[in-house]
Scaffold this motif. Structure first.
Motif, PDB file in Angstrom:
ATOM      1  N   SER A 182      48.319  37.853  60.989  1.00 23.11           N
ATOM      2  CA  SER A 182      46.962  38.027  61.497  1.00 23.11           C
ATOM      3  C   SER A 182      46.542  36.813  62.305  1.00 23.11           C
ATOM      4  N   LEU A 227      43.252  36.279  63.024  1.00 19.22           N
ATOM      5  CA  LEU A 227      41.801  36.203  62.873  1.00 19.22           C
ATOM      6  C   LEU A 227      41.363  34.740  62.853  1.00 19.22           C
ATOM      7  N   GLU A 233      36.640  36.821  60.225  1.00 22.35           N
ATOM      8  CA  GLU A 233      36.018  38.034  60.770  1.00 22.35           C
ATOM      9  C   GLU A 233      35.761  37.866  62.258  1.00 22.35           C
ATOM     10  N   THR A 236      44.329  44.461  67.870  1.00 19.45           N
ATOM     11  CA  THR A 236      44.547  45.411  66.788  1.00 19.45           C
ATOM     12  C   THR A 236      43.569  45.090  65.670  1.00 19.45           C
ATOM     13  N   SER A 237      43.478  45.969  64.705  1.00 16.90           N
ATOM     14  CA  SER A 237      42.561  45.720  63.583  1.00 16.90           C
ATOM     15  C   SER A 237      42.981  44.495  62.787  1.00 16.90           C
ATOM     16  N   ARG A 238      44.230  44.048  62.946  1.00 20.69           N
ATOM     17  CA  ARG A 238      44.710  42.826  62.282  1.00 20.69           C
ATOM     18  C   ARG A 238      44.564  41.596  63.168  1.00 20.69           C
ATOM     19  N   GLU A 276      45.855  41.198  66.346  1.00 22.79           N
ATOM     20  CA  GLU A 276      47.036  40.919  67.162  1.00 22.79           C
ATOM     21  C   GLU A 276      46.944  41.643  68.502  1.00 22.79           C
ATOM     22  N   GLY A 316      43.248  51.963  65.331  1.00 22.78           N
ATOM     23  CA  GLY A 316      43.549  50.675  64.698  1.00 22.78           C
ATOM     24  C   GLY A 316      43.352  49.503  65.644  1.00 22.78           C
TER      25      GLY A 316
END
Length: 178
Positions: free
Chosen positions: A2, A4, A11, A95-97, A99, A164
């Motif tokens: 991730s 993030l 977040e 992406t939701s992660r 990336e 995603g």
């Protein structure tokens, strides 16, 4: 892995709807130019193929348009996660992660983005609406669909939830994903 940001407690902050709609307006101006390229390619293919039927010509031109617009978006989304308008408005697609998108996910998102205009386009086709009415219906459909993001827990568009992916705010000069 991730990507993030640690500074925000892991977040991402979703861009405001106002910024996303401003980005969409800017994007539509650039897409006019992309459409000219698409039309030139389609016209060249029509001359090469010599299609006589109006239906065949329409299908070819629409197919070329879908392909050229798809190439535009998939190229930018997989390279930097941003088109030029997204860079201007400091919005990045990840992406939701957190990336960078691969080609498959970018293609899926491009197809899912049809949710913005498909209902209005189908209504216009079925009811034989003139272009002005069709454009008004598409604009209303885009606004209504965009406002549905207010119902999503992270204020993301529903096609992003489906694929995603997510739109995130980036600091000026610092992409969220390098």
């Amino acid at each position: 892995m991730s990507l993030l940001p640690a500074a925000t407690g892991g977040e991402w902050q979703a861009p405001s709807l106002r910024r996303r709609f401003a980005c969409l307006l800017y994007e539509s101006l650039l897409l006019f130019g992309v459409g000219l390229v698409s039309g030139a390619i389609g016209t060249l293919l029509l001359k090469i193929t010599g299609l006589a039927s109006a239906t065949s010509r329409d299908v070819l031109l629409q197919g070329v348009g879908i392909a050229v617009y798809g190439l535009y978006f998939v190229w930018f989304w997989t390279r930097r996660g941003q088109t030029l308008p997204m860079q201007t408005w400091r919005i990045q697609l990840v992406t939701s992660r957190g990336e960078r998108l691969g080609i498959g996910r970018a293609l899926l998102r491009y197809a899912a983005c049809a949710l913005w205009i498909a209902p209005a386009a189908v209504l216009a086709k079925v009811n034989h609406w003139p272009p002005s009415t069709t454009m008004a219906a598409v604009a209303i459909g885009i606004a209504a669909y965009g406002l549905l993001a207010l119902l999503h827990p992270q204020r993301q568009f529903w096609h992003d939830a489906l694929c995603g992916t997510r739109l995130v705010t980036v600091d000026a000069g610092k992409p969220a994903v390098a």
